[in-house]
Motif scaffolding. Structure first.
Motif, PDB file in Angstrom:
ATOM      1  N   ALA A  51       0.800  -1.217   0.000  1.00 22.34           N
ATOM      2  CA  ALA A  51       0.000   0.000   0.000  1.00 22.34           C
ATOM      3  C   ALA A  51       0.837   1.273   0.000  1.00 22.34           C
ATOM      4  O   ALA A  51       0.384   2.309  -0.477  1.00 22.34           O
ATOM      5  CB  ALA A  51      -0.935   0.008   1.221  1.00 22.34           C
ATOM      6  N   VAL A  52       2.060   1.210   0.518  1.00 23.92           N
ATOM      7  CA  VAL A  52       2.886   2.414   0.629  1.00 23.92           C
ATOM      8  C   VAL A  52       4.028   2.434  -0.377  1.00 23.92           C
ATOM      9  O   VAL A  52       4.198   3.391  -1.120  1.00 23.92           O
ATOM     10  CB  VAL A  52       3.435   2.571   2.065  1.00 23.92           C
ATOM     11  CG1 VAL A  52       4.388   3.741   2.164  1.00 23.92           C
ATOM     12  CG2 VAL A  52       2.295   2.728   3.050  1.00 23.92           C
ATOM     13  N   TYR A  53       4.820   1.388  -0.398  1.00 27.37           N
ATOM     14  CA  TYR A  53       6.037   1.401  -1.213  1.00 27.37           C
ATOM     15  C   TYR A  53       5.729   1.466  -2.714  1.00 27.37           C
ATOM     16  O   TYR A  53       6.339   2.253  -3.441  1.00 27.37           O
ATOM     17  CB  TYR A  53       6.896   0.176  -0.911  1.00 27.37           C
ATOM     18  CG  TYR A  53       8.150   0.123  -1.752  1.00 27.37           C
ATOM     19  CD1 TYR A  53       9.233   0.932  -1.442  1.00 27.37           C
ATOM     20  CD2 TYR A  53       8.233  -0.702  -2.865  1.00 27.37           C
ATOM     21  CE1 TYR A  53      10.387   0.912  -2.213  1.00 27.37           C
ATOM     22  CE2 TYR A  53       9.377  -0.731  -3.643  1.00 27.37           C
ATOM     23  CZ  TYR A  53      10.449   0.075  -3.315  1.00 27.37           C
ATOM     24  OH  TYR A  53      11.572   0.053  -4.088  1.00 27.37           O
ATOM     25  N   LEU A  54       4.831   0.637  -3.173  1.00 31.77           N
ATOM     26  CA  LEU A  54       4.574   0.593  -4.617  1.00 31.77           C
ATOM     27  C   LEU A  54       4.065   1.923  -5.177  1.00 31.77           C
ATOM     28  O   LEU A  54       4.596   2.398  -6.186  1.00 31.77           O
ATOM     29  CB  LEU A  54       3.633  -0.558  -4.956  1.00 31.77           C
ATOM     30  CG  LEU A  54       4.223  -1.954  -4.745  1.00 31.77           C
ATOM     31  CD1 LEU A  54       3.205  -3.033  -5.083  1.00 31.77           C
ATOM     32  CD2 LEU A  54       5.494  -2.142  -5.561  1.00 31.77           C
ATOM     33  N   PRO A  55       3.075   2.569  -4.561  1.00 30.49           N
ATOM     34  CA  PRO A  55       2.674   3.882  -5.092  1.00 30.49           C
ATOM     35  C   PRO A  55       3.798   4.921  -5.032  1.00 30.49           C
ATOM     36  O   PRO A  55       3.968   5.708  -5.967  1.00 30.49           O
ATOM     37  CB  PRO A  55       1.502   4.302  -4.200  1.00 30.49           C
ATOM     38  CG  PRO A  55       0.972   3.037  -3.649  1.00 30.49           C
ATOM     39  CD  PRO A  55       2.153   2.120  -3.518  1.00 30.49           C
ATOM     40  N   ARG A  65       6.985   4.303  -5.169  1.00 37.05           N
ATOM     41  CA  ARG A  65       7.960   3.921  -6.199  1.00 37.05           C
ATOM     42  C   ARG A  65       7.490   4.365  -7.582  1.00 37.05           C
ATOM     43  O   ARG A  65       8.289   4.785  -8.412  1.00 37.05           O
ATOM     44  CB  ARG A  65       8.162   2.404  -6.153  1.00 37.05           C
ATOM     45  CG  ARG A  65       9.268   1.923  -7.013  1.00 37.05           C
ATOM     46  CD  ARG A  65      10.583   2.348  -6.394  1.00 37.05           C
ATOM     47  NE  ARG A  65      11.657   1.834  -7.211  1.00 37.05           N
ATOM     48  CZ  ARG A  65      12.859   2.359  -7.233  1.00 37.05           C
ATOM     49  NH1 ARG A  65      13.143   3.367  -6.459  1.00 37.05           N
ATOM     50  NH2 ARG A  65      13.773   1.861  -7.998  1.00 37.05           N
ATOM     51  N   LEU A  66       6.194   4.277  -7.828  1.00 36.84           N
ATOM     52  CA  LEU A  66       5.649   4.718  -9.112  1.00 36.84           C
ATOM     53  C   LEU A  66       5.708   6.242  -9.257  1.00 36.84           C
ATOM     54  O   LEU A  66       5.874   6.766 -10.360  1.00 36.84           O
ATOM     55  CB  LEU A  66       4.211   4.232  -9.275  1.00 36.84           C
ATOM     56  CG  LEU A  66       4.046   2.717  -9.444  1.00 36.84           C
ATOM     57  CD1 LEU A  66       2.571   2.339  -9.398  1.00 36.84           C
ATOM     58  CD2 LEU A  66       4.689   2.252 -10.743  1.00 36.84           C
ATOM     59  N   LEU A  67       5.568   6.954  -8.148  1.00 37.41           N
ATOM     60  CA  LEU A  67       5.611   8.421  -8.189  1.00 37.41           C
ATOM     61  C   LEU A  67       7.030   8.974  -8.213  1.00 37.41           C
ATOM     62  O   LEU A  67       7.237  10.122  -8.592  1.00 37.41           O
ATOM     63  CB  LEU A  67       4.877   9.003  -6.980  1.00 37.41           C
ATOM     64  CG  LEU A  67       3.361   8.940  -7.013  1.00 37.41           C
ATOM     65  CD1 LEU A  67       2.795   9.432  -5.692  1.00 37.41           C
ATOM     66  CD2 LEU A  67       2.805   9.752  -8.169  1.00 37.41           C
ATOM     67  N   LEU A 119       7.887  13.932  -5.337  1.00 36.13           N
ATOM     68  CA  LEU A 119       8.280  13.619  -3.966  1.00 36.13           C
ATOM     69  C   LEU A 119       9.617  14.237  -3.570  1.00 36.13           C
ATOM     70  O   LEU A 119      10.110  13.973  -2.483  1.00 36.13           O
ATOM     71  CB  LEU A 119       8.360  12.097  -3.787  1.00 36.13           C
ATOM     72  CG  LEU A 119       7.089  11.328  -4.089  1.00 36.13           C
ATOM     73  CD1 LEU A 119       7.339   9.833  -3.966  1.00 36.13           C
ATOM     74  CD2 LEU A 119       5.965  11.753  -3.164  1.00 36.13           C
ATOM     75  N   ARG A 120      10.209  15.015  -4.439  1.00 35.00           N
ATOM     76  CA  ARG A 120      11.532  15.581  -4.165  1.00 35.00           C
ATOM     77  C   ARG A 120      11.450  17.095  -4.058  1.00 35.00           C
ATOM     78  O   ARG A 120      10.585  17.730  -4.637  1.00 35.00           O
ATOM     79  CB  ARG A 120      12.521  15.250  -5.298  1.00 35.00           C
ATOM     80  CG  ARG A 120      12.773  13.804  -5.544  1.00 35.00           C
ATOM     81  CD  ARG A 120      13.614  13.103  -4.541  1.00 35.00           C
ATOM     82  NE  ARG A 120      14.798  13.824  -4.123  1.00 35.00           N
ATOM     83  CZ  ARG A 120      15.549  13.417  -3.143  1.00 35.00           C
ATOM     84  NH1 ARG A 120      15.247  12.335  -2.480  1.00 35.00           N
ATOM     85  NH2 ARG A 120      16.611  14.082  -2.785  1.00 35.00           N
ATOM     86  N   VAL A 121      12.383  17.639  -3.329  1.00 36.33           N
ATOM     87  CA  VAL A 121      12.574  19.089  -3.294  1.00 36.33           C
ATOM     88  C   VAL A 121      13.802  19.411  -4.129  1.00 36.33           C
ATOM     89  O   VAL A 121      14.552  18.519  -4.525  1.00 36.33           O
ATOM     90  CB  VAL A 121      12.749  19.599  -1.846  1.00 36.33           C
ATOM     91  CG1 VAL A 121      11.494  19.365  -1.035  1.00 36.33           C
ATOM     92  CG2 VAL A 121      13.944  18.965  -1.185  1.00 36.33           C
TER      93      VAL A 121
END
Length: 168
Positions: free
Chosen positions: A129-133, A135-137, A143-145
């Protein structure tokens, strides 16, 4: 009673152990997070078995959970895995200690195999539920600054303040 014994013994034990080890290494233990995360990990561990534990078992569960949380926090730092507030050690490892404790102290059908199977199912579900989404994003850079903001520190960039480490 068992919840308080678990939390109190865990928080106290880890604070004493961490302070003694820091003094042994020539450092000082000034971080309140050590005791707080130990206490929280022990609280999480107590959730699985507080109703079936004897008070002495709650004390041992709290101490063991706090030590496991502390060791996991150190392992994550050495592995350079970012978990700033210790969420995984407190909830994941503290919860796992509680699951194992429930199997060890319960006088009913809670066996170690069943408890570990449940823990694996929870861990697998959370991973999916957490890692796969995430990883896709990751390739989208959502997700980065910016690198310069990351180097300067997000506390300063986002809030206009300085992080504890920057002040020291």
């Amino acid at each position: 009673l068992n919840t308080m014994l678990c939390a109190g013994s865990g928080g106290s034990a880890i604070f004493v152990v961490a302070t003694r080890l820091a003094q042994f290494n020539g450092a000082q233990c000034r971080s309140p997070e050590v005791g707080i995360n130990g206490l929280l990990g022990a609280l999480v561990a107590s959730c699985a078995a507080a109703d079936v534990m004897q008070p002495i078992e709650a004390v041992f569960t709290g101490v063991f959970a706090a030590l496991a949380v502390w060791l996991t926090e150190h392992a994550l730092v050495r592995l350079r895995i970012d978990d700033v507030v210790g969420a995984f050690p407190v909830h994941g490892v503290g919860g796992l200690v509680g699951i194992v404790a429930a199997a060890c102290v319960a006088k009913s059908e809670a066996t170690l195999g069943v408890q570990l199977l449940g823990a694996a199912a929870i861990g697998g579900g959370v991973f999916l539920a957490v890692y796969l989404p995430l990883r896709l994003l990751a390739p989208t850079a959502w997700l980065r600054v910016r690198r310069e903001d990351e180097r300067r520190g997000l506390t300063e960039d986002e809030h206009g303040g300085q992080a504890e480490i920057q002040v020291l």
